[in-house]
Write a protein that holds these residues in place. Structure first.
Motif: not given
Length: 155
Positions: A48-74
């Motif tokens: 499936g598709t995934a949405t990636l969201t990135a932020t940056q503060d100097g040399t530190a960066a974060t990326i969050s991923v939300s994807t419909s490719a994997i769903t939680a069985p529980i």
């Protein structure tokens, strides 16, 4: 009366100086685009598709991923999904972002990694290549099947 005017004038002058200092302060580094989409194939876990969201503060960066490719069985509790996102860096090298700061995920819900942490340099161009998610000791490896849209993250 004269002291009151002087006090107000001094306060206004200090306020103008403070506003000027803020206007001249360096801004936080920016990443473009801030959000991108990509398709992943996670083998027997799905695709499936995934949405990636990135932020940056100097040399530190974060990326969050939300994807419909994997769903939680529980239901999955917060901070229990270990994730590693591997990205192609500047076309030939790789960069990894890791973390386990996921939000709570209800049964049947799309997997979200929460914030994945990594390090970047000015001008780095990163495009998602693979995502490894470990939940309850079970590893799902997802490989990108499309380029990032609208394009790589540039820091």
């Amino acid at each position: 009366m004269r002291h009151g005017r002087l006090g107000i004038g001094a306060l206004l002058g200090i306020g103008v100086m403070a506003a000027g200092s803020l206007a001249m302060a360096p801004t936080a580094n920016a990443v473009t685009p801030e959000t991108a989409t990509i398709s992943f194939d996670c083998g027997s876990f799905g695709s499936g598709t995934a949405t990636l969201t990135a932020t940056q503060d100097g040399t530190a960066a974060t990326i969050s991923v939300s994807t419909s490719a994997i769903t939680a069985p529980i239901p999955i509790s917060a901070n229990s999904v270990k994730s590693t996102l591997t990205l192609t860096k500047n076309g030939s090298d790789t960069a990894t972002f890791t973390g386990n700061a996921n939000p709570a995920i209800p049964a049947g819900g799309a997997v979200s990694t929460g914030l994945l942490d990594g390090t970047v340099a000015a001008g780095d161009s990163l495009e998602a290549k693979s995502l490894v998610v470990v939940v309850f000791g079970i590893t799902a490896t997802c490989n990108a099947t499309s380029p990032q849209s609208p394009g790589p993250f540039v820091f």
